[in-house]
Design a protein around this motif. Structure first.
Motif, PDB file in Angstrom:
ATOM      1  N   LEU A 147       1.567  13.821 -10.043  1.00  0.00           N
ATOM      2  CA  LEU A 147       2.301  15.079 -10.201  1.00  0.00           C
ATOM      3  C   LEU A 147       2.890  15.241 -11.599  1.00  0.00           C
ATOM      4  CD1 LEU A 147       4.199  15.335  -6.797  1.00  0.00           C
ATOM      5  CD2 LEU A 147       2.265  16.709  -7.552  1.00  0.00           C
TER       6      LEU A 147
ATOM      7  N   TYR B  86       6.894  15.659  -1.563  1.00  0.00           N
ATOM      8  CA  TYR B  86       5.637  15.076  -1.093  1.00  0.00           C
ATOM      9  C   TYR B  86       5.870  13.733  -0.416  1.00  0.00           C
ATOM     10  CZ  TYR B  86       2.264  18.377  -3.052  1.00  0.00           C
ATOM     11  OH  TYR B  86       1.499  19.478  -3.289  1.00  0.00           O
TER      12      TYR B  86
ATOM     13  N   LEU C 251       5.160  12.274   3.447  1.00  0.00           N
ATOM     14  CA  LEU C 251       4.484  10.997   3.711  1.00  0.00           C
ATOM     15  C   LEU C 251       5.378  10.109   4.577  1.00  0.00           C
ATOM     16  CD1 LEU C 251       1.765   9.969   2.617  1.00  0.00           C
ATOM     17  CD2 LEU C 251       3.026   8.646   0.940  1.00  0.00           C
TER      18      LEU C 251
ATOM     19  N   TYR D 112       2.032  18.159 -13.895  1.00  0.00           N
ATOM     20  CA  TYR D 112       2.447  19.534 -13.577  1.00  0.00           C
ATOM     21  C   TYR D 112       3.875  19.822 -14.018  1.00  0.00           C
ATOM     22  CZ  TYR D 112      -1.620  19.286 -10.491  1.00  0.00           C
ATOM     23  OH  TYR D 112      -2.871  19.133  -9.988  1.00  0.00           O
TER      24      TYR D 112
ATOM     25  N   ILE E  82       1.718   9.159  -6.170  1.00  0.00           N
ATOM     26  CA  ILE E  82       1.965  10.603  -6.044  1.00  0.00           C
ATOM     27  C   ILE E  82       2.789  11.096  -7.226  1.00  0.00           C
ATOM     28  CG2 ILE E  82       3.246  12.333  -4.709  1.00  0.00           C
ATOM     29  CD1 ILE E  82       2.291  10.979  -2.174  1.00  0.00           C
TER      30      ILE E  82
ATOM     31  N   ILE F 294       0.841  -1.203   0.000  1.00  0.00           N
ATOM     32  CA  ILE F 294       0.000   0.000   0.000  1.00  0.00           C
ATOM     33  C   ILE F 294       0.872   1.247   0.000  1.00  0.00           C
ATOM     34  CG2 ILE F 294      -1.645   1.357   1.373  1.00  0.00           C
ATOM     35  CD1 ILE F 294      -2.914  -1.304   2.240  1.00  0.00           C
TER      36      ILE F 294
ATOM     37  N   LEU G 258      -5.759   9.615   2.600  1.00  0.00           N
ATOM     38  CA  LEU G 258      -6.208   8.350   2.013  1.00  0.00           C
ATOM     39  C   LEU G 258      -5.376   7.173   2.502  1.00  0.00           C
ATOM     40  CD1 LEU G 258      -6.984   9.109  -1.757  1.00  0.00           C
ATOM     41  CD2 LEU G 258      -8.583   8.332   0.019  1.00  0.00           C
ATOM     42  N   MET G 259      -4.063   7.358   2.470  1.00  0.00           N
ATOM     43  CA  MET G 259      -3.197   6.236   2.824  1.00  0.00           C
ATOM     44  C   MET G 259      -3.395   5.814   4.274  1.00  0.00           C
ATOM     45  SD  MET G 259       0.889   5.694   2.492  1.00  0.00           S
ATOM     46  CE  MET G 259       1.349   6.199   4.144  1.00  0.00           C
ATOM     47  N   PHE G 260      -3.431   6.795   5.181  1.00  0.00           N
ATOM     48  CA  PHE G 260      -3.560   6.415   6.585  1.00  0.00           C
ATOM     49  C   PHE G 260      -4.959   5.903   6.912  1.00  0.00           C
ATOM     50  CE2 PHE G 260       0.447   8.723   6.949  1.00  0.00           C
ATOM     51  CZ  PHE G 260       1.159   7.789   7.688  1.00  0.00           C
TER      52      PHE G 260
ATOM     53  N   PHE H 219       1.232   4.143  -2.971  1.00  0.00           N
ATOM     54  CA  PHE H 219       0.990   5.572  -2.777  1.00  0.00           C
ATOM     55  C   PHE H 219       2.154   6.431  -3.242  1.00  0.00           C
ATOM     56  CE2 PHE H 219      -2.877   4.718  -0.504  1.00  0.00           C
ATOM     57  CZ  PHE H 219      -3.605   5.879  -0.697  1.00  0.00           C
TER      58      PHE H 219
ATOM     59  N   PRO I  91      -3.374  12.475  -0.457  1.00  0.00           N
ATOM     60  CA  PRO I  91      -2.722  11.165  -0.356  1.00  0.00           C
ATOM     61  C   PRO I  91      -2.415  10.746   1.087  1.00  0.00           C
ATOM     62  CG  PRO I  91      -1.260  12.770  -1.395  1.00  0.00           C
ATOM     63  CD  PRO I  91      -2.617  13.389  -1.338  1.00  0.00           C
ATOM     64  N   ILE I  92      -2.002  11.700   1.922  1.00  0.00           N
ATOM     65  CA  ILE I  92      -1.708  11.336   3.323  1.00  0.00           C
ATOM     66  C   ILE I  92      -2.979  10.796   3.976  1.00  0.00           C
ATOM     67  CG2 ILE I  92      -1.018  12.188   5.601  1.00  0.00           C
ATOM     68  CD1 ILE I  92       0.685  14.284   4.241  1.00  0.00           C
TER      69      ILE I  92
ATOM     70  N   LEU J 197      -1.536  19.237  -6.623  1.00  0.00           N
ATOM     71  CA  LEU J 197      -2.195  18.246  -5.762  1.00  0.00           C
ATOM     72  C   LEU J 197      -2.044  18.646  -4.290  1.00  0.00           C
ATOM     73  CD1 LEU J 197      -3.219  15.213  -5.270  1.00  0.00           C
ATOM     74  CD2 LEU J 197      -0.805  14.650  -5.169  1.00  0.00           C
ATOM     75  N   ASP J 198      -3.153  18.606  -3.540  1.00  0.00           N
ATOM     76  CA  ASP J 198      -3.095  18.878  -2.107  1.00  0.00           C
ATOM     77  C   ASP J 198      -2.535  17.639  -1.410  1.00  0.00           C
ATOM     78  OD1 ASP J 198      -3.457  19.407   0.535  1.00  0.00           O
ATOM     79  OD2 ASP J 198      -5.575  19.966   0.380  1.00  0.00           O
ATOM     80  N   ILE J 199      -1.389  17.801  -0.775  1.00  0.00           N
ATOM     81  CA  ILE J 199      -0.711  16.645  -0.168  1.00  0.00           C
ATOM     82  C   ILE J 199      -1.538  15.956   0.909  1.00  0.00           C
ATOM     83  CG2 ILE J 199       0.548  18.116   1.458  1.00  0.00           C
ATOM     84  CD1 ILE J 199       2.726  15.634   0.706  1.00  0.00           C
ATOM     85  N   LYS J 200      -2.480  16.712   1.494  1.00  0.00           N
ATOM     86  CA  LYS J 200      -3.298  16.106   2.549  1.00  0.00           C
ATOM     87  C   LYS J 200      -4.177  14.977   2.003  1.00  0.00           C
ATOM     88  CE  LYS J 200      -4.654  20.332   4.430  1.00  0.00           C
ATOM     89  NZ  LYS J 200      -3.958  21.122   3.455  1.00  0.00           N
TER      90      LYS J 200
END
Lengths: 575, 66
Positions: free
Chosen positions: A28, A181, A185, A31, A24, A16, B10-12, A20, B7-8, B2-5
């Motif tokens: 990205l 990013y 994470l 862009y 990401i 998982i 979703l993943m958690f 992710f 993926p964070i 992309l708002d980093i919040k």
């Protein structure tokens, strides 16, 4: 060495996470339209994102494993790396250096050197930096693959290529933004993945007081005061009273000043995160916001190491650390053994993912700094200069940046195999790193705050500092050293009680000699740059930053005071 | 951007749900949790991550409304 028996749930957690980080990069990708977006993250990061990435870059696996090991070896004294080391340097970077790094519009630290001094100073720094980052990335890869082979029983070559492919995947797709990013994470996964160990470890030894009581007999047997391993400054009056083997002024000057300022204020890998911020205020706030979690990281990685010291001396806990060939415990494996000792399937996968994550972000950080320096400071400066067609240039440099990413990962793999061939290469490189940063700090500091500093002086100052560091290393040796990589390859004039003391003093001599020579040469050479060229690069020629339009709690000065007050409180609490 | 919040968050949330379910599924397995002194660490970690993930996702919403 025992191998972890992983279950499907552990693999699921890992998969998982990897899905992710690649995802990401993939999102990205659209862009990444020009070189600036790819190599500088378009200067668009909010301060909190850049701030977490800022400390995450440094929170590589070698740091996590090393710091936990050092916790077991030296106790809470290792917090000096954070509370007197990193934090003051980060505040200094934010308050006094970021305005020039960011305000000069330089895209890298070498480019700042070019703007402030001259081409040769930039060239020297850029080439050294490019070589060093790639080697560092290779070493990270080697350590990761070795760990996977030994601990998880995976094939070395497969592990190496797989991890390189994942890192290449997301840095190639999303460039610096993707690296940043993913560092954010990674920061969260490290904290959450390691928290169970801190919690269970303190639970087993009976909390902080239980830890102190458990340590007392072990520490007195080593010949120190009972609370020497849970104090920070208390026993630094003499070098022999504390396990680090350094007096307070050595810690203050070597670690607190020269090493930390050299690392945090001049290492482009770190500074690049702050340069990616969306505004000058955000760039200044980046290290300050990073400093807040940074000062609590010792509780996450050093405290478990100290707990491990108690556990390994108490046979009833069943906790052991594998020995190295010379019979000494292999402290680098402390964190791994703690994971094994405490975590059942499920959270074990999470803890291992945290460790893998920190390895990969270390590599990605190096690769994303390498491709920027390569593209802007080497390729654009010496191979293909910019033309009048800005748009075509940007497209071209984007392509070069992308190719540099692939190229960087490929040389990293080669470097990883090289590290496998020569066991000492890691020690060797760490020594070299500490020799490069200290003189660089002296030169950049003088350049920023003394407008008389000349280009010739900077260049000669850098070389002198490096030469003095080499000389000091060649003439001194830490006690018990068996290889010439540790020093004393000219002749042994002085023996330091521990390696760390040698590293501190190497940096102090390098920084001091570099400062003296740079000042001296500045007086006898002519300043090539006029005042208007130096505006924005030197303190006295740059208009003061006004923060009046920023709400008070978002001002850098407010944050800096808060950070310093917090770190002072921690220092007093653990004195 | 992309708002980093996202993926964070979703993943958690996903990892949180996964470990919470796994924690419940292994709740009677005392041998497995002997290491962690009988504390069902999967359940607690999973629950913690789920909360964290949901907070991150909620923050994304709030930012959007602004």
């Amino acid at each position: 060495m025992e191998i972890f028996q992983l279950e499907w749930i552990d693999y699921t957690v890992m998969i998982i996470y990897f899905a992710f980080i690649l995802g990401i990069g993939w999102v990205l990708k659209r862009y990444m339209k020009d070189a600036s977006a790819f190599l500088e993250a378009g200067r668009s990061m909010p301060a909190w994102v850049a701030g977490l990435a800022f400390i995450s870059t440094n929170l590589g696996a070698l740091e996590v494993m090393g710091m936990t090991g050092s916790g077991a070896k030296y106790g809470m004294l290792v917090t000096h790396f954070y509370w007197i080391g990193a934090i003051p340097a980060m505040v200094f970077l934010a308050m006094f250096m970021m305005p020039f790094y960011y305000g000069s519009k330089a895209r890298s630290v070498p480019e700042y050197l070019k703007l402030r001094f001259d081409e040769k100073t930039r060239g020297l720094n850029a080439i050294l930096f490019a070589i060093m980052t790639i080697l560092a990335s290779g070493i990270s890869m080697y350590a990761l693959a070795l760990l996977m082979e030994k601990v998880l029983g995976w094939d070395f070559n497969v592990s190496l290529v797989m991890s390189a492919a994942i890192v290449l995947g997301y840095t190639y797709l999303g460039g610096l933004s993707s690296a940043i990013y993913n560092e954010v994470l990674q920061f969260f996964i490290i904290v959450i993945g390691l928290l169970p160990i801190v919690f269970l470890g303190l639970h087993e030894v009976g909390g902080w007081h239980g830890l102190q009581e458990g340590l007392a007999p072990i520490v007195t047997a080593k010949g120190y005061a009972a609370d020497a391993y849970t104090s920070t400054w208390k026993y630094t009056g003499s070098a022999t009273a504390n396990p680090l083997g350094v007096e307070w002024y050595g810690i203050f000057g070597g670690l607190g000043f020269v090493l930390s300022f050299g690392y945090w204020c001049t290492n482009f890998l770190i500074v690049q995160r702050a340069m990616s911020a969306e505004s000058t205020t955000a760039a200044r706030n980046t290290p300050l916001i990073g400093a807040i979690p940074k000062m609590f990281i010792p509780f996450l990685i050093i405290v478990p190491g100290v707990v491990a010291l108690v556990l390994m001396n108490n046979p009833t806990t069943g906790f052991t650390i594998p020995s190295m060939a010379n019979g000494q415990p292999n402290y680098d494996l402390t964190i791994i053994m703690l994971l094994k000792h405490y975590l059942p399937a499920g959270v074990l996968g999470l803890g291992l993912t945290a460790l893998l994550a920190s390895f990969m972000s270390g590599m990605a950080g190096n690769v994303s700094a390498f491709n920027t320096v390569w593209t802007y400071d080497i390729y654009q400066s010496y191979i293909r200069p910019a033309t009048n067609d800005k748009e075509a240039d940007s497209k071209h440099y984007l392509k070069v940046g992308r190719l540099a990413t692939i190229f960087g990962v490929l040389i990293s793999i080669a470097a990883a195999y090289l590290a496998g061939l020569f066991g000492n290469i890691m020690d060797f490189l760490q020594t070299i790193f500490s020799m490069i940063n200290a003189p660089l700090f002296a030169v950049i500091f003088l350049g920023m705050f003394w407008k008389r500093t000349t280009g010739h002086a900077a260049f000669i100052g850098l070389l002198t500092g490096f030469a003095v560091a080499l000389l000091h290393h060649g003439l001194t040796v830490p006690a018990g050293a068996t290889t010439l990589v540790k020093g004393g390859w000219i002749t042994v004039l002085h023996i330091y009680p521990v390696e760390m003391a040698q590293t501190f003093w190497t940096a102090i001599y390098a920084c001091a000699s570099s400062t003296i020579v740079t000042v001296f040469v500045s007086f006898i050479t002519k300043q090539q740059k006029n005042n208007s060229e130096l505006t924005g690069l030197v303190y006295s020629l740059t208009p003061k930053l006004k923060e009046g339009n920023v709400i008070w709690y978002k001002r850098s000065s407010t944050l800096a005071i808060f950070v310093l007050a917090l770190v002072t409180t921690l220092t007093i609490l653990f004195w | 951007m992309l708002d980093i919040k996202i993926p964070i968050g979703l993943m958690f949330t996903i990892l949180g749900v996964l470990l919470t379910i796994y924690g419940f599924a292994t709740i009677s397995n005392t041998a497995m949790y002997a290491k962690s002194f009988g504390i069902n660490i999967n359940l607690w970690s999973g629950f913690g991550m789920l909360i964290f993930g949901l907070i991150m996702l909620a923050l994304t919403r709030i930012n959007k409304r602004k």
